[in-house]
Write an enzyme that holds these catalytic residues in place. Structure first.
Site, PDB file in Angstrom:
ATOM      1  N   ASP A 126      -6.149  -8.874   1.056  1.00  0.00           N
ATOM      2  CA  ASP A 126      -6.143 -10.167   0.089  1.00  0.00           C
ATOM      3  C   ASP A 126      -7.247 -10.191  -1.108  1.00  0.00           C
ATOM      4  O   ASP A 126      -6.766 -11.225  -1.559  1.00  0.00           O
ATOM      5  CB  ASP A 126      -6.783 -10.684   1.619  1.00  0.00           C
ATOM      6  CG  ASP A 126      -6.290 -10.902   2.984  1.00  0.00           C
ATOM      7  OD1 ASP A 126      -5.014 -10.390   3.040  1.00  0.00           O
ATOM      8  OD2 ASP A 126      -6.786 -11.074   3.909  1.00  0.00           O
TER       9      ASP A 126
ATOM     10  N   GLU B 139       3.013   1.541   2.713  1.00  0.00           N
ATOM     11  CA  GLU B 139       4.733   0.604   2.789  1.00  0.00           C
ATOM     12  C   GLU B 139       5.347   0.227   2.249  1.00  0.00           C
ATOM     13  O   GLU B 139       6.634   0.377   2.212  1.00  0.00           O
ATOM     14  CB  GLU B 139       4.173  -0.797   2.571  1.00  0.00           C
ATOM     15  CG  GLU B 139       2.818  -1.095   4.373  1.00  0.00           C
ATOM     16  CD  GLU B 139       1.808  -2.372   3.692  1.00  0.00           C
ATOM     17  OE1 GLU B 139       0.778  -3.654   4.612  1.00  0.00           O
ATOM     18  OE2 GLU B 139       1.522  -2.720   1.810  1.00  0.00           O
TER      19      GLU B 139
ATOM     20  N   ASN C 184       1.009  -1.424   0.237  1.00  0.00           N
ATOM     21  CA  ASN C 184      -0.423   0.361   0.194  1.00  0.00           C
ATOM     22  C   ASN C 184       0.837   1.151   0.492  1.00  0.00           C
ATOM     23  O   ASN C 184       2.141   0.763  -0.076  1.00  0.00           O
ATOM     24  CB  ASN C 184      -0.822  -0.272   1.037  1.00  0.00           C
ATOM     25  CG  ASN C 184      -0.159  -0.160   2.771  1.00  0.00           C
ATOM     26  OD1 ASN C 184       0.694   0.858   2.698  1.00  0.00           O
ATOM     27  ND2 ASN C 184      -1.248  -0.820   3.760  1.00  0.00           N
ATOM     28  N   ARG C 185       0.429   2.417  -0.158  1.00  0.00           N
ATOM     29  CA  ARG C 185       1.809   3.188   0.096  1.00  0.00           C
ATOM     30  C   ARG C 185       2.161   3.890   0.569  1.00  0.00           C
ATOM     31  O   ARG C 185       2.743   4.181   1.150  1.00  0.00           O
ATOM     32  CB  ARG C 185       0.034   5.118  -0.709  1.00  0.00           C
ATOM     33  CG  ARG C 185       1.275   6.072  -0.993  1.00  0.00           C
ATOM     34  CD  ARG C 185      -0.090   7.649  -0.235  1.00  0.00           C
ATOM     35  NE  ARG C 185      -0.522   7.477   1.166  1.00  0.00           N
ATOM     36  CZ  ARG C 185       0.590   8.000   2.233  1.00  0.00           C
ATOM     37  NH1 ARG C 185       1.934   8.600   1.841  1.00  0.00           N
ATOM     38  NH2 ARG C 185       0.202   8.251   3.175  1.00  0.00           N
TER      39      ARG C 185
END
Length: 409
Positions: free
Chosen positions: A191, A124, A121-122
């Site tokens: 997920d 991370e 994600n952004r």
């Protein structure tokens, strides 16, 4: 848990049991009607698996690899995907020519080196690359840095309400907006994204088509309360919302009406595709062309030659069907979002108006023979050629119906 998995014939469980540690348990606290997610409490042991469990995990994974189309490493940082396990699985998958999709966790992503695709994600992404990741340009730059760090082919950055960014080696980044949905619960979209990506890649889709399907899947699950799944029909409806549109609303004769529709799509940052033809007798080859064209974009515009135009191109005995019939049949296809009638012999002026990101024609054309290819490529778009269905052509169908035996093209 094993018995529950074994009850589903589509699942082949292969669980490694560690009797010295509990199964992770999560409890989510939400307000009435799931309108607000308040907090989550976890009971777990997140220590790395011991050497014996590592060996068993590796043995089970390597035994299953030859039968797998795609490998998913969903890292929750709970102690299962240790560096030793990750390395063994990626190395063997590469040896077997299997794609590996990683949903990462932690600070050091070099442990995933050699994976095919990684989906941070952004936040991370920013942490892993120690770079700013705000806005399209900065996210694309950070994704490129991560791709070099991990030596992967593709990076997909999930950006919550801002959609997704896909960076594939050697290609321009692709940004897609999030679907406008009422968010009921944010549990599970990551997920869903990884699972949908893996299924699409296993089916032979390219990275962009897989990303668009994953984006739709995430939109479906966040609109449901609790941890939810997405069905094929739900995914299809989200990807093809125009399927429910009345056919007459899809047909445009007025170019001013076309401009309004295009402006709205561009405001939503949707990727517009275009194809064209006479479509006098719609057949299987046409249907495949539309379906594959729509898979490469968010909205598909079909340019349709007017009756006079068809007569000039095909002869005075064509078209077989008048423009209203041809337009309504095309508009009834769920892959088609807009049918635009044009009077000219070629769609060049229409292409200049539409300014599509994707221009699609049948594989009997060479790229440089496709009308409008220069316009599209100069604007940063691409030309896609779709393989023809052997034995299917309108000219051939007309000839056979008249008993001439010509196959045509």
């Amino acid at each position: 848990m094993i018995s529950a998995l074994q009850a589903d014939p589509r699942i082949e469980p292969s669980l490694v049991i560690d009797r010295a540690r509990p199964t992770t348990r999560k409890v989510r606290f939400v307000s009435e009607h799931f309108s607000t997610h308040l907090l989550r409490a976890d009971w777990e042991d997140a220590a790395p698996a011991d050497a014996d469990r590592e060996g068993e995990l590796i043995a089970r994974a390597l035994a299953a690899l030859p039968r797998a189309a795609v490998v998913v490493l969903s890292d929750y940082a709970k102690g299962v995907l240790t560096p030793r396990v990750v390395r063994a699985v990626i190395d063997e998958a590469r040896r077997l020519g299997k794609r590996v999709v990683v949903d990462p966790k932690g600070q050091d992503y070099t442990v995933y080196r050699g994976a095919t695709m990684i989906t941070p994600n952004r936040r991370e992404l920013a942490n892993a690359t120690r770079r700013e990741a705000v806005g399209d340009a900065a996210i694309s730059a950070a994704a490129g840095e991560l791709a070099r760090m991990v030596a992967c082919e593709a990076v997909l950055v999930t950006r919550s309400e801002e959609g997704m960014t896909l960076c594939v080696s050697g290609q321009d980044p692709v940004h897609v907006p999030a679907y406008a949905v009422k968010v009921r619960d944010v549990s599970g979209p990551g997920d869903t994204v990884v699972a949908t990506l893996a299924v699409m890649l296993a089916l032979g889709a390219d990275y962009e088509a897989a990303m668009r399907a994953a984006n739709a899947g995430a939109a479906v699950v966040v609109g449901k309360p609790g941890t939810a799944t997405v069905s094929v029909n739900e995914l299809r409806h989200c990807l093809l919302p125009a399927a429910a549109t009345a056919t007459e609303d899809k047909i445009v004769f007025d170019r001013g009406q076309l401009a309004d529709r295009l402006a709205e799509w561009r405001r939503q940052r949707l990727r517009i595709g275009f194809t064209n033809g006479c479509f006098d007798l719609l057949h299987r080859g046409h249907v495949r062309l539309m379906a594959e064209a729509r898979a490469a974009c968010d909205r598909l515009v079909v340019g349709l030659n007017s009756d006079a135009s068809v007569s000039r191109l095909k002869g005075k005995d064509r078209p077989i069907q008048p423009i209203t019939s041809r337009a309504e049949v095309l508009a009834a296809l769920e892959a088609v979002d807009l049918v635009v009638v044009f009077e000219e012999d070629t769609p060049l002026e229409l292409i200049r108006e539409v300014r599509p990101s994707v221009l699609v024609k049948g594989g009997d054309y060479a790229r440089t023979d496709v009308v409008g290819y220069e316009v599209v490529e100069a604007d940063g778009g691409e030309v896609i050629l779709i393989d023809l269905v052997p034995g299917h052509s309108t000219t051939g169908m007309v000839a056979r119906s008249r008993g001439t035996g010509s196959t045509g093209t």
